[in-house]
Design a protein around this motif. Structure first.
Motif, PDB file in Angstrom:
ATOM      1  N   GLU A   1      66.363  63.619  44.739  1.00  0.00           N
ATOM      2  CA  GLU A   1      64.985  63.135  44.679  1.00  0.00           C
ATOM      3  C   GLU A   1      64.755  61.972  45.648  1.00  0.00           C
ATOM      4  OE1 GLU A   1      61.894  61.024  41.536  1.00  0.00           O
ATOM      5  OE2 GLU A   1      63.517  62.276  40.747  1.00  0.00           O
ATOM      6  N   ILE A   2      65.704  61.048  45.697  1.00  0.00           N
ATOM      7  CA  ILE A   2      65.587  59.916  46.621  1.00  0.00           C
ATOM      8  C   ILE A   2      65.511  60.412  48.065  1.00  0.00           C
ATOM      9  CG2 ILE A   2      66.856  57.946  47.598  1.00  0.00           C
ATOM     10  CD1 ILE A   2      67.877  57.408  44.713  1.00  0.00           C
ATOM     11  N   ASN A   3      66.348  61.381  48.396  1.00  0.00           N
ATOM     12  CA  ASN A   3      66.342  61.908  49.766  1.00  0.00           C
ATOM     13  C   ASN A   3      65.063  62.672  50.080  1.00  0.00           C
ATOM     14  OD1 ASN A   3      67.790  62.487  52.330  1.00  0.00           O
ATOM     15  ND2 ASN A   3      67.586  64.600  51.617  1.00  0.00           N
ATOM     16  N   LYS A   4      64.537  63.373  49.092  1.00  0.00           N
ATOM     17  CA  LYS A   4      63.302  64.123  49.296  1.00  0.00           C
ATOM     18  C   LYS A   4      62.146  63.185  49.649  1.00  0.00           C
ATOM     19  CE  LYS A   4      60.349  67.614  47.113  1.00  0.00           C
ATOM     20  NZ  LYS A   4      60.130  68.439  45.889  1.00  0.00           N
ATOM     21  N   ILE A   5      62.140  62.001  49.020  1.00  0.00           N
ATOM     22  CA  ILE A   5      61.060  61.042  49.247  1.00  0.00           C
ATOM     23  C   ILE A   5      61.296  60.204  50.504  1.00  0.00           C
ATOM     24  CG2 ILE A   5      59.858  59.023  48.300  1.00  0.00           C
ATOM     25  CD1 ILE A   5      60.551  60.125  45.503  1.00  0.00           C
ATOM     26  N   TYR A   6      62.531  59.710  50.671  1.00  0.00           N
ATOM     27  CA  TYR A   6      62.798  58.732  51.725  1.00  0.00           C
ATOM     28  C   TYR A   6      63.549  59.295  52.929  1.00  0.00           C
ATOM     29  CZ  TYR A   6      61.379  55.699  47.935  1.00  0.00           C
ATOM     30  OH  TYR A   6      60.670  55.113  46.911  1.00  0.00           O
ATOM     31  N   LYS A   7      64.069  60.518  52.795  1.00  0.00           N
ATOM     32  CA  LYS A   7      64.696  61.224  53.930  1.00  0.00           C
ATOM     33  C   LYS A   7      65.780  60.382  54.624  1.00  0.00           C
ATOM     34  CE  LYS A   7      60.616  64.080  54.784  1.00  0.00           C
ATOM     35  NZ  LYS A   7      60.003  63.750  53.462  1.00  0.00           N
ATOM     36  N   ILE A   8      66.793  60.025  53.843  1.00  0.00           N
ATOM     37  CA  ILE A   8      67.890  59.240  54.419  1.00  0.00           C
ATOM     38  C   ILE A   8      68.927  60.125  55.113  1.00  0.00           C
ATOM     39  CG2 ILE A   8      67.581  57.292  52.842  1.00  0.00           C
ATOM     40  CD1 ILE A   8      69.906  58.331  51.200  1.00  0.00           C
ATOM     41  N   PHE A   9      68.950  61.421  54.758  1.00  0.00           N
ATOM     42  CA  PHE A   9      69.850  62.360  55.433  1.00  0.00           C
ATOM     43  C   PHE A   9      69.059  63.146  56.471  1.00  0.00           C
ATOM     44  CE2 PHE A   9      71.879  61.628  51.330  1.00  0.00           C
ATOM     45  CZ  PHE A   9      73.189  61.386  51.710  1.00  0.00           C
TER      46      PHE A   9
ATOM     47  N   SER B   1      83.080  58.993  41.913  1.00  0.00           N
ATOM     48  CA  SER B   1      83.510  59.923  40.868  1.00  0.00           C
ATOM     49  C   SER B   1      82.414  60.126  39.822  1.00  0.00           C
ATOM     50  CB  SER B   1      84.780  59.377  40.193  1.00  0.00           C
ATOM     51  OG  SER B   1      85.267  60.284  39.234  1.00  0.00           O
ATOM     52  N   PRO B   2      82.201  61.347  39.350  1.00  0.00           N
ATOM     53  CA  PRO B   2      82.966  62.585  39.599  1.00  0.00           C
ATOM     54  C   PRO B   2      82.554  63.382  40.825  1.00  0.00           C
ATOM     55  CG  PRO B   2      81.297  62.991  37.939  1.00  0.00           C
ATOM     56  CD  PRO B   2      81.191  61.524  38.279  1.00  0.00           C
ATOM     57  N   GLY B   3      81.615  62.868  41.626  1.00  0.00           N
ATOM     58  CA  GLY B   3      81.308  63.517  42.890  1.00  0.00           C
ATOM     59  C   GLY B   3      79.886  64.002  43.063  1.00  0.00           C
ATOM     60  N   GLY B   4      78.974  63.574  42.200  1.00  0.00           N
ATOM     61  CA  GLY B   4      77.586  64.025  42.308  1.00  0.00           C
ATOM     62  C   GLY B   4      76.949  63.710  43.644  1.00  0.00           C
ATOM     63  N   TRP B   5      77.042  62.450  44.067  1.00  0.00           N
ATOM     64  CA  TRP B   5      76.456  62.050  45.346  1.00  0.00           C
ATOM     65  C   TRP B   5      77.204  62.662  46.518  1.00  0.00           C
ATOM     66  CZ3 TRP B   5      74.471  56.289  45.581  1.00  0.00           C
ATOM     67  CH2 TRP B   5      73.372  56.172  44.702  1.00  0.00           C
ATOM     68  N   SER B   6      78.526  62.672  46.444  1.00  0.00           N
ATOM     69  CA  SER B   6      79.321  63.228  47.546  1.00  0.00           C
ATOM     70  C   SER B   6      79.024  64.715  47.747  1.00  0.00           C
ATOM     71  CB  SER B   6      80.815  63.033  47.273  1.00  0.00           C
ATOM     72  OG  SER B   6      81.214  61.706  47.502  1.00  0.00           O
ATOM     73  N   SER B   7      78.892  65.462  46.663  1.00  0.00           N
ATOM     74  CA  SER B   7      78.630  66.894  46.779  1.00  0.00           C
ATOM     75  C   SER B   7      77.247  67.155  47.365  1.00  0.00           C
ATOM     76  CB  SER B   7      78.781  67.590  45.422  1.00  0.00           C
ATOM     77  OG  SER B   7      77.931  67.020  44.452  1.00  0.00           O
ATOM     78  N   PHE B   8      76.261  66.344  46.990  1.00  0.00           N
ATOM     79  CA  PHE B   8      74.936  66.494  47.588  1.00  0.00           C
ATOM     80  C   PHE B   8      74.973  66.131  49.074  1.00  0.00           C
ATOM     81  CE2 PHE B   8      70.875  64.845  49.047  1.00  0.00           C
ATOM     82  CZ  PHE B   8      70.015  65.881  48.704  1.00  0.00           C
TER      83      PHE B   8
END
Length: 211
Positions: free
Chosen positions: A42-50, A63-70
């Motif tokens: 959601e943060i990326n959808k709004i602010y487009k950091i990637f 850990s457990p990898g939520g952000w890393s996997s996204f």
């Protein structure tokens, strides 16, 4: 007293498993890892950091990898993620994981070694201390972790890079927010839908690092 604590724990567990995002994680644990995946989405959808190109990202408190996997799905075929946590984490493609305390110089040196003096495009932190429930204890601990993460920007974040950090709403946050604001051209506060409404956690999204 123990009876009250048990009641609170049972209520938390009941709400936890009724959570819409938790149910989605349970249906596809290999993809999402945790509900933090949806917060970052959601943060990326709004602010487009990637930017979907070959980016290098540091993920603290991974850990457990939520952000890393996204992030791994957004950084391009040649992108890479350097993840770190005091807890173990199962492998994720394009993610170099180091188990250790980022406050420890040994762990920090491992990150510097793998980067070999190159800069990164994003530094993000979902770190949080063990919560005691006492604000006078918890807030200073959170701010301390926030400050450590921000210091890494000075050494590792490239010009115009982005910074994302979890923190807690508090009066003490104002000074830290102002410090971040002095280092970046754009700064916003985010409260993703996947974050529990009763939780005081918020996210600072800062873009266009001035260094």
């Amino acid at each position: 007293m123990n009876f009250k604590k048990n009641r609170k724990s049972k209520k938390w567990l009941k709400n936890h498993f009724k959570d819409f995002y938790i149910k989605k994680v349970q249906k596809n644990i290999n993809k999402f890892r945790s509900k933090s995946w949806f917060k970052l989405e959601e943060i990326n959808k709004i602010y487009k950091i990637f930017k979907n190109d070959d980016m290098t990202v540091i993920d603290l408190g991974s850990s457990p990898g939520g952000w890393s996997s996204f992030a791994a799905s957004k950084i391009g075929n040649n992108g890479k993620i350097i993840a770190c946590d005091i807890l173990p984490m199962n492998p994720i493609k394009k993610v170099n994981f180091y188990q250790g305390d980022i406050c420890n110089s040994i762990t920090l040196n491992k990150i510097f070694q793998i980067l070999k003096k190159t800069k990164v495009q994003i530094i993000m932190s979902d770190m949080a201390p063990n919560i005691s429930g006492i604000k006078e204890i918890d807030i200073p601990r959170v701010i301390h972790l926030n400050k450590i993460t921000l210091k890494l920007c000075c050494s590792l974040l490239e010009h115009n890079g982005s910074f994302l950090v979890k923190t807690f709403q508090s009066k003490e946050l104002v000074k830290y927010y102002n410090k971040v604001n002095s280092l970046f051209k754009e700064i916003k506060i985010s409260k993703p839908n996947a974050s529990r409404s009763q939780s005081c956690e918020i996210y600072i999204v800062a873009k266009k690092y001035k260094n």
